[in-house]
Design an enzyme around this catalytic site. Structure first.
Site, short mmCIF file in Angstrom:
data_model
loop_
_atom_site.label_atom_id
_atom_site.label_comp_id
_atom_site.label_asym_id
_atom_site.label_seq_id
_atom_site.Cartn_x
_atom_site.Cartn_y
_atom_site.Cartn_z
N SER A 49 -39.38 -12.44 46.19
CA SER A 49 -40.26 -11.63 47.05
C SER A 49 -41.59 -12.33 47.29
O SER A 49 -42.08 -13.05 46.41
CB SER A 49 -40.50 -10.29 46.33
OG SER A 49 -41.54 -9.59 46.94
N LYS A 74 -40.05 -10.67 39.24
CA LYS A 74 -39.64 -11.71 40.21
C LYS A 74 -40.18 -13.07 39.78
O LYS A 74 -39.49 -14.09 39.88
CB LYS A 74 -40.12 -11.36 41.62
CG LYS A 74 -39.46 -10.13 42.21
CD LYS A 74 -37.95 -10.29 42.35
CE LYS A 74 -37.25 -9.02 42.80
NZ LYS A 74 -35.79 -9.06 42.71
N TYR A 116 -42.92 -4.87 38.43
CA TYR A 116 -41.87 -5.30 39.38
C TYR A 116 -42.13 -6.73 39.84
O TYR A 116 -41.25 -7.60 39.78
CB TYR A 116 -41.81 -4.35 40.60
CG TYR A 116 -41.00 -4.96 41.72
CD1 TYR A 116 -39.61 -5.02 41.64
CD2 TYR A 116 -41.61 -5.52 42.85
CE1 TYR A 116 -38.86 -5.62 42.64
CE2 TYR A 116 -40.88 -6.12 43.85
CZ TYR A 116 -39.50 -6.16 43.74
OH TYR A 116 -38.76 -6.77 44.74
P1 NAD Z 1 -31.64 -1.66 47.09
O1 NAD Z 1 -32.15 -0.79 46.00
O2 NAD Z 1 -31.26 -1.04 48.38
O3 NAD Z 1 -30.38 -2.51 46.56
C1 NAD Z 1 -30.23 -2.87 45.21
C2 NAD Z 1 -28.82 -2.46 44.79
O4 NAD Z 1 -28.63 -2.89 43.44
C3 NAD Z 1 -28.61 -0.96 44.82
O5 NAD Z 1 -27.41 -0.68 45.51
C4 NAD Z 1 -28.50 -0.56 43.34
O6 NAD Z 1 -27.62 0.52 43.16
C5 NAD Z 1 -27.99 -1.85 42.72
N1 NAD Z 1 -28.35 -2.03 41.31
C6 NAD Z 1 -29.57 -1.90 40.74
N2 NAD Z 1 -29.50 -2.12 39.40
C7 NAD Z 1 -28.21 -2.43 39.13
C8 NAD Z 1 -27.49 -2.75 37.94
N3 NAD Z 1 -28.10 -2.76 36.75
N4 NAD Z 1 -26.17 -3.00 38.05
C9 NAD Z 1 -25.54 -2.95 39.23
N5 NAD Z 1 -26.16 -2.64 40.38
C10 NAD Z 1 -27.47 -2.38 40.34
O7 NAD Z 1 -32.73 -2.81 47.30
P2 NAD Z 1 -32.86 -3.88 48.47
O8 NAD Z 1 -34.01 -3.52 49.29
O9 NAD Z 1 -31.55 -4.13 49.11
O10 NAD Z 1 -33.31 -5.14 47.61
C11 NAD Z 1 -32.37 -6.11 47.16
C12 NAD Z 1 -33.09 -7.18 46.37
O11 NAD Z 1 -34.11 -7.76 47.19
C13 NAD Z 1 -33.81 -6.69 45.12
O12 NAD Z 1 -33.69 -7.68 44.12
C14 NAD Z 1 -35.25 -6.55 45.56
O13 NAD Z 1 -36.14 -6.69 44.49
C15 NAD Z 1 -35.36 -7.71 46.52
N6 NAD Z 1 -36.41 -7.56 47.53
C16 NAD Z 1 -36.43 -6.46 48.33
C17 NAD Z 1 -37.44 -6.30 49.27
C18 NAD Z 1 -37.52 -5.07 50.14
O14 NAD Z 1 -38.59 -4.81 50.68
N7 NAD Z 1 -36.46 -4.31 50.33
C19 NAD Z 1 -38.42 -7.29 49.41
C20 NAD Z 1 -38.36 -8.41 48.58
C21 NAD Z 1 -37.34 -8.54 47.64
C1 WQD Z 2 -46.39 -2.18 54.27
C2 WQD Z 2 -47.76 -1.82 54.82
C3 WQD Z 2 -49.08 -0.43 53.38
C4 WQD Z 2 -46.47 3.06 53.55
C5 WQD Z 2 -43.61 -3.83 49.25
C6 WQD Z 2 -43.58 -4.43 47.88
C7 WQD Z 2 -43.20 -5.87 47.97
C8 WQD Z 2 -41.91 -6.04 48.75
C9 WQD Z 2 -41.92 -5.33 50.04
C10 WQD Z 2 -40.09 -6.08 47.22
C11 WQD Z 2 -48.87 -1.88 53.78
C12 WQD Z 2 -48.72 0.31 54.66
C13 WQD Z 2 -47.01 1.80 53.75
C14 WQD Z 2 -47.14 4.19 54.09
C15 WQD Z 2 -48.83 2.73 54.97
N1 WQD Z 2 -40.80 -5.48 48.05
N2 WQD Z 2 -48.18 1.65 54.45
N3 WQD Z 2 -48.30 3.99 54.78
O1 WQD Z 2 -46.51 -3.03 50.17
O2 WQD Z 2 -46.12 -4.88 51.89
O3 WQD Z 2 -44.53 -4.55 50.04
O4 WQD Z 2 -42.31 -3.98 49.84
O5 WQD Z 2 -40.24 -7.15 46.74
O6 WQD Z 2 -43.07 -6.33 46.67
O7 WQD Z 2 -44.87 -4.32 47.30
O8 WQD Z 2 -44.59 -2.90 51.86
O9 WQD Z 2 -43.67 -1.13 53.30
O10 WQD Z 2 -44.91 -0.47 51.19
O11 WQD Z 2 -46.18 -1.42 53.08
O12 WQD Z 2 -49.88 2.60 55.62
O13 WQD Z 2 -46.71 5.34 53.91
O14 WQD Z 2 -47.72 -0.46 55.27
O15 WQD Z 2 -50.41 -0.15 53.01
O16 WQD Z 2 -50.00 -2.37 54.42
P1 WQD Z 2 -45.58 -3.83 50.98
P2 WQD Z 2 -44.77 -1.40 52.33
#
Ligand code: NAD
Ligand code: WQD
Length: 340
Positions: free
Chosen positions: A125, A154, A150
């Site tokens: 991330s 990462k 969290y």
């Molecule tokens: P998500 O929660 O939709 O998907 C994660 C999946 O993993 C879920 O289906 C959950 O049930 C499963 N899971 C969690 N723990 C588990 C375990 N112990 N065993 C088996 N399954 C398990 O999340 P996502 O948004 O698809 O994110 C996927 C990956 O990407 C994560 O590692 C997250 O940290 C990373 N990531 C997400 C974002 C984002 O904004 N969505 C941004 C950066 C990184």
């Molecule tokens: C985006 C922007 C908020 C909600 C998070 C995690 C990051 C990564 C992605 C996994 C920001 C603003 C949000 C709301 C708002 N995940 N906002 N009102 O914070 O950039 O990142 O998700 O790795 O680790 O921290 O994403 O979608 O929460 O926010 O104004 O109700 O929207 O302040 O500027 P963020 P977000």
């Protein structure tokens, strides 16, 4: 046919990646414990690709079950999405996050060693960069002290993978640092399904427009940005999913230059919260109820990716616009809520 294990493959990014893998001829097996997803996602995947991936309901924290899975399945590569991802929850319950995000990674890497599985892709991330010193952010920007457990998972995960790769030349890994994934598959058969109140901007917007939430709170309009709201790099989840396939092909084709590589996955373009709100109103034709409130603790002012490395070395770049992403997110929300 190469068999790829997708952990967390019923989740938001995982499900879109399963579809992208299937479209390129990979045989996919999904592990998920359904802690943040639904079994019905398998129907959505099948609706799009015509193929239901193999699925095993396994909690990756249970080491014996992980060991048993790898005894029963010959796997050519792993894309590891499974993790807990709610920043606020991780502050309240850090051990849940350290256990779920780190133990599971260790167990999987042990199985890579045990069964000589070479190819491992990890979901990282942009949160590892914290408040960046310069924009856009390159992969060589320093990793800053994590703002949450969290985010720390990462950073530690990348260290675990780097250390393992440095002593195991058979293992090759790519860590993909996602910026802000948004949107849904254009079919509206799969999308983001947050449990409870959404923490992220776009699901909060679509749920507000759908009438589930009264109004969106915009967290701060006094940042040092053109319109005062925070800036992020919003990437269409379908573009993001395709990058995983390209990264996997790089590993399988041995085109990697070292056995641990890191790539930013973003569009290279920053958009403010208010720009996202305006774009959503335009593509949906809906007036969004929103108000400006105080800043949210822990938010950084502006984050967007330098995508040069992914463009040049992966040969990948985003194809879809933020408007397309918002439009697909809205179609998905309407489908889930049964709206026209
Ligand atoms: P998500 O929660 O939709 O998907 C994660 C999946 O993993 C879920 O289906 C959950 O049930 C499963 N899971 C969690 N723990 C588990 C375990 N112990 N065993 C088996 N399954 C398990 O999340 P996502 O948004 O698809 O994110 C996927 C990956 O990407 C994560 O590692 C997250 O940290 C990373 N990531 C997400 C974002 C984002 O904004 N969505 C941004 C950066 C990184
Ligand atoms: C985006 C922007 C908020 C909600 C998070 C995690 C990051 C990564 C992605 C996994 C920001 C603003 C949000 C709301 C708002 N995940 N906002 N009102 O914070 O950039 O990142 O998700 O790795 O680790 O921290 O994403 O979608 O929460 O926010 O104004 O109700 O929207 O302040 O500027 P963020 P977000």
């Amino acid at each position: 046919m190469k068999k790829i294990l997708v952990t967390g493959g019923l989740g938001y990014i995982g499900s879109h990646t399963v579809v992208a893998l299937q479209s390129k001829g990979f045989d996919v097996v999904v592990i998920d414990n359904l802690s943040n997803s639904e079994l019905s996602v398998l129907d959505g995947i099948e609706e799009i690709s015509g193929t239901r991936p193999d699925f095993e309901e396994i909690d990756l924290r249970v080491k014996e079950d992980v060991v048993s899975f790898f005894k029963r399945n010959k796997i050519d590569g792993i894309i590891h999405f499974a993790a807990s991802k709610a920043v606020g929850e991780s502050v309240e319950n850090p051990l849940l996050y350290y256990e779920n995000n780190l133990n599971t990674l260790v167990y999987l890497l042990q199985q890579c060693q045990e069964h000589s599985i070479r190819n491992f892709i990890f979901s990282s991330s942009c949160t590892v960069y914290g408040e960046p010193d310069t924009l856009p952010i390159t992969e060589s920007a320093p990793v800053k002290e994590a703002l949450s457990p969290y985010g720390n998972t990462k950073q530690i995960s990348e260290e675990i993978i780097r250390d393992t790769c440095s002593v195991d030349s058979n293992l090759q890994s790519i860590s993909l640092r996602y910026f802000n994934p948004i949107g849904a598959h254009e079919s509206a058969a799969i999308g983001e399904l947050p449990k409870g109140t959404p923490q992220n901007l776009v699901p909060y917007i679509t749920q507000t427009a759908a009438g589930l939430r009264k109004e969106l709170s915009v967290f701060g309009d006094d940042y040092h940005t053109p319109d005062g709201s925070c800036i992020r790099d919003y990437i269409h989840v379908v573009d993001l999913a395709e990058a995983h396939v390209v990264a996997l092909q790089r590993l399988i084709g041995e085109k990697n230059t070292s056995n641990f590589e890191i790539f930013n996955l973003g569009t290279g373009r920053g958009s403010s919260v208010l720009e996202v709100v305006n774009a959503f109103e335009k593509v949906s034709g809906e007036k969004l109820n929103y108000k400006i409130v105080d800043r949210r603790a822990g938010d950084v002012t502006a984050v967007y990716a330098d995508t040069q490395k992914a463009n040049d070395e992966l040969g990948w770049k985003t194809k879809k616009t933020m408007e397309e992403a918002l439009s697909s997110a809205w179609s998905w929300e309407k489908k889930v809520r049964g709206l026209k």
